[in-house]
Design an enzyme around this catalytic site. Structure first.
Site, PDB file in Angstrom:
ATOM      1  N   GLY A  52       0.830  -1.204   0.000  1.00 59.32           N
ATOM      2  CA  GLY A  52       0.000   0.000   0.000  1.00 59.32           C
ATOM      3  C   GLY A  52       0.863   1.252   0.000  1.00 59.32           C
ATOM      4  O   GLY A  52       1.952   1.279  -0.595  1.00 59.32           O
ATOM      5  N   SER A  53       0.421   2.259   0.705  1.00 60.62           N
ATOM      6  CA  SER A  53       1.095   3.558   0.638  1.00 60.62           C
ATOM      7  C   SER A  53       2.459   3.592   1.289  1.00 60.62           C
ATOM      8  O   SER A  53       3.202   4.559   1.121  1.00 60.62           O
ATOM      9  CB  SER A  53       0.202   4.629   1.282  1.00 60.62           C
ATOM     10  N   THR A  54       2.808   2.515   2.053  1.00 63.31           N
ATOM     11  CA  THR A  54       4.167   2.496   2.611  1.00 63.31           C
ATOM     12  C   THR A  54       5.190   2.371   1.487  1.00 63.31           C
ATOM     13  O   THR A  54       6.376   2.559   1.692  1.00 63.31           O
ATOM     14  CB  THR A  54       4.369   1.307   3.591  1.00 63.31           C
ATOM     15  N   PHE A  55       4.695   2.086   0.272  1.00 63.61           N
ATOM     16  CA  PHE A  55       5.549   1.964  -0.908  1.00 63.61           C
ATOM     17  C   PHE A  55       5.965   3.334  -1.425  1.00 63.61           C
ATOM     18  O   PHE A  55       6.936   3.465  -2.159  1.00 63.61           O
ATOM     19  CB  PHE A  55       4.738   1.212  -1.978  1.00 63.61           C
TER      20      PHE A  55
END
Lengths: 373, 630
Positions: free
Chosen positions: B328-331
């Site tokens: 998810g957005s941790t990417f």
């Protein structure tokens, strides 16, 4: 002073009367073998406390029986020959019909509170009966007598073999055969019988019980069943062989103390003795048995009547048979049959039987001059 | 009496003497045969039978070595050995197993579960010489059995060392456990050629560190010459070569921190890995729910096994190591680094976010998590508020293969090489991968989903922590490892594990600075993890994330309250602290936790608070929805 001397004299006289019928050489040899037996039993019974004291009690009983038998003159014994034999046969028939089965064999008979093994009676009753039979027909032994003798022999032996108790059957048959042999059975008949026996071996084989056949087969090659039927022979042979010339020493037998030897206080006690005392011990024991047999033969040779000669000769030869069959089986040259080592194996019955025989020998020896033929 | 009779009698006597003499000769001959036999056995064949008797008497018994002890970085013992008595049956020497066990049950306490376990062990290891029917006997039971032992040939009391995990459920997914060696293990050891090392051993590592460091922990067996009796009972030792104990392990793990992290999850499922960026040492390795490894040591009983195996929360699942989730957005921070380093974005490049993104000739529109969009967004803001639209455009400009090769340097899509076996590689897609896997060409639209860590993207919590640690460490890569050093059991000498950096990701310091600053602002007012960062007393960088569990249809609005708990989004958070000199980097996943900012970030805060300030939380991390996030 005078009174005291009288007391000692009286005591000496009583003592003398008491031991009068005891044959010194025979008794001494028996005591030496008994001592060896107790020492071996002590080593063999490390796992069975109480076996040694039990055996001491057995010995006490057996010696009492010996003493009693030594007091009975041969003529009196002769009178008992037929009744004892008949009683034995009746009891054996009783066993066959109502006997109690222990370990797959019908050997025991319950009489009131106790149970007895009538086949044991036959070990003495058989030579007694046959000796009586030949004494009755002194000098006139025709083929009819031989056949009658064979029947007297065969009936109890077959009853015992049927139980099945091969060991005792062999011993009883041997005892009877020795009487017939010593009575002078012709060589022709014996050779004829031997040939007949050889021919009938296959038939006998088919009559044997499975466990008896297995015993014979494992004797021929014990390694075929190392954990089953062959185990006894393999382990006892290892015990004997590992004993070496001088043995591992008393209480030091590894086969014994690590419990590799089965039935090591009874039928296989010779393996214990042999492991701990080696070839020298074995030779000593053989010599002791030879001395015992020699003394018995001297008594037989000097016996005054045909009855006592035959009886004494047969009893001596039965001792030999016990010793030979047992040592042969433990060292792996004879099949495993339940025969104890005389005067050494644990067990009261065998001891009483053996000392009954010794007592009779003593009686025969003591009464040799008292009765003219 | 007549004369004839007398002479007859005298001839009778002569014949009798003659016959008696023959009997005497026969006796002598028979005894000579016996003597010959004795001579043969006792003199000629003596050596042979002597050897046979020794073979009977002496057996060589292997002595199992003591297994190495495992302790954490502060000396807290995690796995040790305890001596205890077991009641063991040698199946090969017992004819009637059922009858024997029934008999034993009258002497010592044997429960149905003991019987079941024994049966299972029997099935698993047909060739075993001895198997336990009861373990950990009391002294009274030992005495009771000893008195009755003669009745049970083939049954013995043995003093055994048992593996014990004193911390119970704590760190069980990292430690793993040992179990009884089964037939399959034997085959493998045979193939490896290490079977000889296992003579006398009954256990070996099955999972976790116990498995991956089996060679170090196990040690070498010793041997004893033992005198045995006909029943096979050992009587005394004649000589012996002592075994060599297994080496001890000292972990990088901090048990206290581990406990804080595990507790922070409350009753939630998830995983957390904390890594020291400067070394790669794993400080905490959490997968919850956990299990008690002590259950496995003697062979787990079928009831407990069933309970663990059928638990819908899958406590035996090592989520940190094998759970692959969309990052998810941790990417996004890693995407941002790619944009900067590959020259596709400058710090000032600004988009006007309309709330969705489209591709020419494609009717589908990729929506931002915030309806109506975030307005003007540059790179810094794109991280702070987690703007999707910014990354849709960036991803499209980079292309999947550039993403694959650049972001791959942070460890995505490949195993980190941690010293625990069974790691999953996750997935960082490329055109080639899609072709190999599906025989399909890559569509531009596939890249759009990849850009925000969705689509084909999959990463393990360990990989998230690893990537974060690399970023926190300005690109210097230390292989993650959980064993700090191996202590030789004989010399006490310590062998460190992986002390050197393995490689460096070439990063431009000012771009790193830029991304890191944005990550710090994530935890400050206005950021998606502002609540978790409030009042920390130290600065830390982070990035929230949310991974869809159920795909949403076009035009559908995600309503957390209406979605069943198991279908709620996974909450993610990556973080490092303190911001200026990172001592710890974490990757956190909370299964079905909802939002990263509300469900995962508070866990990081509790972990940092304890690690940096020694502050123990008074309750599990807050999970109530508060912050806005992606």
């Amino acid at each position: 002073m005078q009174g005291a001397i009288d007391v000692f004299g009286a005591l000496r006289a009583i003592g003398h009367r008491f031991v009068a019928n005891i044959d010194g050489p025979l008794f001494s040899i028996a005591l030496v073998i008994l001592s060896i037996g107790l020492a071996t039993l002590f080593s063999a019974s490390s796992g069975f406390p109480g076996r040694v004291t039990g055996q001491v009690i057995n010995i006490a009983v057996a010696l009492t029986v010996m003493w009693l038998m030594a007091q009975i003159p041969p003529q009196t014994l002769m009178r008992f020959a037929v009744p004892v034999y008949l009683l034995g046969v009746i009891l054996l028939v009783g066993v066959a019909l109502f006997g109690e089965i222990v370990n797959g064999a019908r050997r025991w008979l319950h009489i009131g509170v106790t149970r007895i093994q009538p086949s044991e009676i036959m070990k003495i009753a058989m030579p007694l009966m046959l000796a009586w039979f030949f004494q009755r027909r002194e000098g006139f032994v025709s083929w009819r007598e031989w056949i009658a003798a064979a029947l007297i022999l065969a009936v109890p032996v077959l009853l015992i073999a049927k139980q099945p108790d091969l060991g005792t059957a062999v011993l009883v048959a041997a005892a009877g055969f020795y009487v017939i042999f010593l009575a002078g059975l012709s060589w022709k008949i014996m050779i004829g019988l031997a040939i007949l026996g050889g021919v009938s071996l296959p038939v006998l084989w088919s009559m044997l019980h499975d466990y008896q056949r297995r015993r014979v087969l494992t004797l021929l090659d014990p390694t075929t069943d190392p954990l089953g039927a062959g185990y006894h022979i393999i382990q006892s042979t290892i015990a004997v062989g590992s004993g070496g010339l001088t043995g591992k020493g008393w209480l030091e037998g590894t086969q014994t103390h690590l419990e590799f030897i089965p039935e090591r206080t009874t039928d296989f006690i010779f393996a214990v003795y042999s492991e701990e005392f080696g070839l020298l011990g074995n030779a000593t024991l053989l010599v002791l048995y030879l001395l015992l047999i020699w003394r018995g033969m001297v008594i037989a040779a000097n016996a005054p009547t045909l009855f006592s000669r035959l009886l004494a000769g047969a009893i001596v030869m039965t001792f030999f048979t016990y010793a030979f069959v047992n040592m042969g089986m433990v060292s792996g040259i004879l099949p495993v049959v339940g025969v104890p080592l005389p005067l050494i194996s644990y067990g009261g019955t065998a001891l009483v039987t053996l000392f009954t025989g010794i007592g009779i020998l003593m009686s025969i020896h003591q009464h040799r001059k008292l009765v003219p033929t | 009496m007549s004369r004839t009779q007398f002479s007859d009698a005298s001839s009778d006597v002569r014949r009798f003497h003659w016959r008696l003499a023959i009997a005497g000769v026969a006796v002598f001959a028979a005894f000579s045969v016996l003597f010959g036999r004795f001579f043969y056995l006792q003199v000629v064949q003596h050596d042979y039978y002597q050897t046979k008797a020794e073979d009977n008497r002496i057996t060589v018994v292997p002595v199992a070595p003591n297994r190495g002890i495992i302790s954490d970085r502060n000396g807290v013992v995690l796995a040790r050995n305890d001596a205890a008595y077991t009641l063991e049956i040698s199946p090969g020497r017992v004819a009637d197993l059922e009858g024997t066990i029934d008999g034993l049950a009258a002497v010592v306490d044997i429960q149905p579960k003991d019987r079941k376990r024994f049966k299972r062990l029997l099935d698993e290891s047909k060739g075993a010489d001895s198997l336990p029917i009861r373990t950990r006997l009391t002294d009274e039971e030992v005495a009771r059995f000893a008195a009755q032992a003669f009745r049970f040939p083939g049954v013995e009391i043995r003093a055994r060392l048992f593996r014990q995990y004193p911390q119970g459920k704590v760190a069980s997914h990292a430690l793993g456990y040992i179990g009884r060696i089964n037939d399959k293990d034997l085959e493998r050891l045979e193939a490896e050629g290490t079977l000889a090392q296992y003579k006398g051993s009954q256990h070996m590592g099955k999972v976790g560190i116990e498995q991956s460091y089996e060679r170090e922990l196990h040690g070498s067996p010793g041997f004893a010459q033992v005198e045995i009796d006909a029943g096979g009972r050992a009587l005394r030792t004649l000589s012996s070569t002592p075994p060599v104990s297994g080496n001890n392990l000292v972990l990088t793990l901090d048990t206290k921190l581990q406990e804080v992290a595990e507790r922070a999850f409350g009753d939630r499922r998830g995983a957390l890995v904390a890594i020291e960026p400067a070394t790669g040492g794993v400080l905490a390795f959490v997968s919850v729910p956990t299990f008690d490894p002590n259950l496995f040591v003697d062979g787990i009983d079928p009831t407990s096994w069933q309970a663990l195996n059928e638990d819908p929360d899958r406590p035996l699942n090592n989520r940190a190591l094998t759970g692959a989730y969309p990052p998810g957005s941790t990417f996004k921070p890693f995407m941002a680094m790619a944009g900067l380093e590959l020259g596709k974005r400058s710090p000032d490049y600004t988009i006007q976010d309309p709330g969705s993104f489209g591709l020419p000739g494609v009717s589908h529109r990729w929506r931002d998590w915030k309806a109506g969009g975030h307005g003007a967004v540059n790179l810094h803001k794109s991280i702070v508020i987690s703007c999707d639209t910014y990354y849709y455009g960036l991803g499209n400009d980079l292309g999947v293969d550039a993403i694959h090769s650049f972001v791959g340097q942070f460890g995505f899509g490949q195993r980190t090489g941690i010293d625990i076996e069974g790691e999953k590689p996750g997935l960082l897609p490329s055109q080639k991968w899609k072709w190999d896997r599906y025989k399909q060409k890559w569509y531009a639209g596939d890249t759009i989903s990849i850009s925000i860590g969705q689509g084909y993207n999959l990463a393990t919590p360990l990989q998230l922590a690893f990537a974060t640690a690399i970023l926190a460490n300005n690109g210097v890569v230390y292989k993650p490892h959980i064993v700090r050093y191996v202590e030789d059991s004989r010399t006490g000498e310590r062998r460190a594990v992986e002390p050197q950096p393995v490689r460096t990701v070439k990063l431009t310091p000012k771009w790193v600075e830029l991304v890191k600053n944005a990550m710090v602002d994530v935890t400050r007012p206005g950021g998606t993890a502002a609540r978790a960062g409030a009042g920390a007393g130290y600065q830390f960088g982070g990035k929230t994330g949310t991974a869809q569990v159920v795909a949403m249809k076009q035009g559908e609005k995600y309503d957390e309250k209406r979605v069943a708990e198991r279908h709620r989004d996974h909450a993610l958070f990556i973080a490092y602290a303190p911001a200026e000199n990172p001592k710890i980097a974490v990757g956190i996943l909370v299964e079905n936790g909802g939002h990263g900012g509300s469900a995962a970030a508070p866990i990081a805060r509790q972990v940092f608070d304890y690690f940096l300030l020694g502050k123990l939380p008074d309750r599990p991390a807050a999970t109530s929805a508060d912050d806005d996030d992606d």
